[in-house]
Motif scaffolding. Structure first.
Motif, mmCIF file in Angstrom:
data_model
loop_
_atom_site.group_PDB
_atom_site.id
_atom_site.type_symbol
_atom_site.label_atom_id
_atom_site.label_comp_id
_atom_site.label_asym_id
_atom_site.label_seq_id
_atom_site.Cartn_x
_atom_site.Cartn_y
_atom_site.Cartn_z
ATOM 1 N N VAL A 190 67.373 -33.592 7.058
ATOM 2 C CA VAL A 190 66.949 -34.449 5.945
ATOM 3 C C VAL A 190 67.509 -33.999 4.596
ATOM 4 O O VAL A 190 67.386 -34.724 3.607
ATOM 5 N N GLU A 191 68.113 -32.826 4.553
ATOM 6 C CA GLU A 191 68.662 -32.340 3.289
ATOM 7 C C GLU A 191 70.169 -32.138 3.337
ATOM 8 O O GLU A 191 70.769 -31.672 2.371
ATOM 9 N N GLY A 192 70.787 -32.467 4.442
ATOM 10 C CA GLY A 192 72.229 -32.319 4.575
ATOM 11 C C GLY A 192 72.967 -33.491 3.945
ATOM 12 O O GLY A 192 72.365 -34.450 3.453
ATOM 13 N N PRO A 193 74.308 -33.465 3.974
ATOM 14 C CA PRO A 193 75.120 -34.502 3.328
ATOM 15 C C PRO A 193 75.331 -35.760 4.176
ATOM 16 O O PRO A 193 75.949 -36.720 3.717
ATOM 17 N N HIS A 194 74.837 -35.773 5.395
ATOM 18 C CA HIS A 194 75.116 -36.881 6.314
ATOM 19 C C HIS A 194 74.352 -38.136 5.906
ATOM 20 O O HIS A 194 73.211 -38.072 5.442
ATOM 21 N N PRO A 195 74.947 -39.314 6.124
ATOM 22 C CA PRO A 195 74.302 -40.568 5.727
ATOM 23 C C PRO A 195 73.232 -41.048 6.703
ATOM 24 O O PRO A 195 72.326 -41.787 6.321
ATOM 25 N N LEU A 196 73.346 -40.667 7.977
ATOM 26 C CA LEU A 196 72.416 -41.152 8.997
ATOM 27 C C LEU A 196 72.010 -40.015 9.935
ATOM 28 O O LEU A 196 72.778 -39.082 10.176
ATOM 29 N N VAL A 197 70.785 -40.139 10.461
ATOM 30 C CA VAL A 197 70.300 -39.230 11.502
ATOM 31 C C VAL A 197 70.026 -40.076 12.737
ATOM 32 O O VAL A 197 69.331 -41.095 12.658
ATOM 33 N N PHE A 198 70.567 -39.675 13.881
ATOM 34 C CA PHE A 198 70.468 -40.484 15.098
ATOM 35 C C PHE A 198 69.451 -39.906 16.076
ATOM 36 O O PHE A 198 69.446 -38.711 16.372
ATOM 37 N N PHE A 199 68.584 -40.812 16.569
ATOM 38 C CA PHE A 199 67.595 -40.498 17.591
ATOM 39 C C PHE A 199 67.648 -41.581 18.664
ATOM 40 O O PHE A 199 68.150 -42.681 18.438
ATOM 41 N N HIS A 200 67.062 -41.286 19.836
ATOM 42 C CA HIS A 200 66.873 -42.336 20.837
ATOM 43 C C HIS A 200 65.777 -43.283 20.365
ATOM 44 O O HIS A 200 64.734 -42.837 19.875
ATOM 45 N N PRO A 201 65.953 -44.595 20.520
ATOM 46 C CA PRO A 201 64.920 -45.565 20.150
ATOM 47 C C PRO A 201 63.989 -45.886 21.326
ATOM 48 O O PRO A 201 63.928 -47.014 21.796
ATOM 49 N N MET A 202 63.310 -44.867 21.855
ATOM 50 C CA MET A 202 62.379 -44.994 22.984
ATOM 51 C C MET A 202 63.073 -45.194 24.326
ATOM 52 O O MET A 202 62.418 -45.353 25.343
ATOM 53 N N THR A 203 64.379 -45.192 24.333
ATOM 54 C CA THR A 203 65.147 -45.287 25.571
ATOM 55 C C THR A 203 66.429 -44.493 25.393
ATOM 56 O O THR A 203 66.995 -44.457 24.298
ATOM 57 N N ASN A 204 66.877 -43.843 26.464
ATOM 58 C CA ASN A 204 68.089 -43.030 26.351
ATOM 59 C C ASN A 204 69.348 -43.789 26.753
ATOM 60 O O ASN A 204 70.359 -43.200 27.133
ATOM 61 N N THR A 205 69.297 -45.126 26.643
ATOM 62 C CA THR A 205 70.496 -45.933 26.833
ATOM 63 C C THR A 205 71.087 -46.363 25.487
ATOM 64 O O THR A 205 72.019 -47.161 25.447
ATOM 65 N N ALA A 206 70.524 -45.838 24.393
ATOM 66 C CA ALA A 206 71.016 -46.182 23.054
ATOM 67 C C ALA A 206 70.641 -45.072 22.085
ATOM 68 O O ALA A 206 69.808 -44.205 22.388
ATOM 69 N N SER A 207 71.282 -45.099 20.911
ATOM 70 C CA SER A 207 70.969 -44.163 19.831
ATOM 71 C C SER A 207 70.829 -44.955 18.545
ATOM 72 O O SER A 207 71.620 -45.860 18.281
ATOM 73 N N LEU A 208 69.819 -44.618 17.760
ATOM 74 C CA LEU A 208 69.529 -45.357 16.539
ATOM 75 C C LEU A 208 69.591 -44.420 15.337
ATOM 76 O O LEU A 208 68.963 -43.356 15.340
ATOM 77 N N GLY A 209 70.381 -44.821 14.325
ATOM 78 C CA GLY A 209 70.543 -44.002 13.132
ATOM 79 C C GLY A 209 69.810 -44.591 11.948
ATOM 80 O O GLY A 209 69.803 -45.805 11.756
ATOM 81 N N LEU A 210 69.209 -43.730 11.148
ATOM 82 C CA LEU A 210 68.574 -44.160 9.913
ATOM 83 C C LEU A 210 68.785 -43.098 8.849
ATOM 84 O O LEU A 210 69.064 -41.929 9.155
ATOM 85 N N HIS A 211 68.668 -43.502 7.585
ATOM 86 C CA HIS A 211 68.890 -42.597 6.464
ATOM 87 C C HIS A 211 67.826 -41.500 6.481
ATOM 88 O O HIS A 211 66.660 -41.758 6.804
ATOM 89 N N PRO A 212 68.198 -40.260 6.154
ATOM 90 C CA PRO A 212 67.221 -39.164 6.161
ATOM 91 C C PRO A 212 65.944 -39.462 5.376
ATOM 92 O O PRO A 212 64.839 -39.137 5.827
ATOM 93 N N GLN A 213 66.076 -40.090 4.196
ATOM 94 C CA GLN A 213 64.880 -40.402 3.409
ATOM 95 C C GLN A 213 64.039 -41.487 4.075
ATOM 96 O O GLN A 213 62.813 -41.501 3.945
ATOM 97 N N ASP A 214 64.697 -42.388 4.797
ATOM 98 C CA ASP A 214 63.953 -43.399 5.545
ATOM 99 C C ASP A 214 63.212 -42.764 6.716
ATOM 100 O O ASP A 214 62.118 -43.212 7.090
ATOM 101 N N LEU A 215 63.793 -41.721 7.303
ATOM 102 C CA LEU A 215 63.104 -40.989 8.356
ATOM 103 C C LEU A 215 61.814 -40.378 7.818
ATOM 104 O O LEU A 215 60.752 -40.483 8.442
ATOM 105 N N LEU A 216 61.891 -39.765 6.642
ATOM 106 C CA LEU A 216 60.701 -39.178 6.039
ATOM 107 C C LEU A 216 59.660 -40.250 5.713
ATOM 108 O O LEU A 216 58.449 -40.033 5.877
ATOM 109 N N ARG A 217 60.123 -41.403 5.275
ATOM 110 C CA ARG A 217 59.187 -42.489 4.963
ATOM 111 C C ARG A 217 58.526 -43.014 6.243
ATOM 112 O O ARG A 217 57.331 -43.320 6.249
#
Length: 232
Positions: A190-217
């Protein structure tokens, strides 16, 4: 035995898709923009699909089979319909996931579901994918004592986060309604220079990225205040 295993696998797959849809609706309600990367599907001919399906049924291989799709093919003056089926390979480790995310801008998270064997406290640890987590050191940092952290059972993860093996994700905290899971979040996510952080969206057939600050929100909206930790 094989029948029960097939039924259980199909039920988990259906549940994962329903939960993913609920997660996506929640993110939309927060006006959080995301980027989703579907892991490539393999399109196969009918005869090969039937062979694969038999293996899936017997051995519960890590495939998710899409609904058959009919594709029109012109052959001379005749037109025939060819039935094709998409077979989605599930990924169960971050190493298996990385080839699908080579062209995205952002960082991929690795997630560990852990349990304090003495106090029974549950922890979800989310780190940068390349991080090697020392459970003894982490246990001392969390104040639970060296050697007291271990991996929690998959059944417990299904109960608390509604995801199974290979699907652990911080986004599953949306379904931790009783706030029984403490998130330990790598500060670098959440404090690095990257624009998106990727996680599985409840299934491991896809990956979902969101902005670090949006992750905290997102975490704030679900009632989960993370423990920010500096992993080596």
């Amino acid at each position: 035995m094989a029948g029960r295993r097939r039924t259980g696998t199909a039920r988990v797959n259906r549940m994962s898709q329903d939960l993913r849809a609920e997660l996506e609706r929640f993110l939309e309600s927060l006006e959080i923009q995301t980027r989703c990367v579907e892991h490539p599907a393999v399109t196969v001919a009918p005869f090969l699909f039937l062979i694969i399906l038999q293996y899936v049924r017997v051995f519960a291989w890590p495939f998710r089979v899409s609904h058959p799709a009919e594709v029109g093919v012109s052959v001379g003056r005749r037109c025939c319909r060819v039935v094709t089926c998409g077979v989605f390979l599930q990924v169960f480790t971050v190493e298996e996931m990385m080839p699908h995310l080579q062209d995205v801008s952002g960082v991929v998270a690795k997630n560990l579901f852990l349990k304090d064997k003495k106090k029974k406290t549950l922890f979800l640890v989310s780190t940068v994918h390349s991080c090697q987590v020392d459970l003894n050191q982490l246990a001392k940092s969390l104040g639970v004592g060296g050697g007291n952290l271990r991996f929690a059972d998959e059944s417990l993860m299904l109960e608390k986060l509604k995801v199974g093996q290979g699907c652990a994700t911080a986004l599953a905290l949306l379904f931790d309604k009783d706030l029984s899971v403490q998130l330990v979040l790598d500060r670098a996510l959440v404090e690095g220079p990257h624009p998106l952080v990727f996680f599985h969206p409840m299934t491991n057939t896809a990956s979902l990225g969101l902005h670090p600050q949006d992750l905290l929100r997102f975490l704030e909206e679900t009632g989960h205040k993370p423990i920010l930790h500096n992993f080596p």
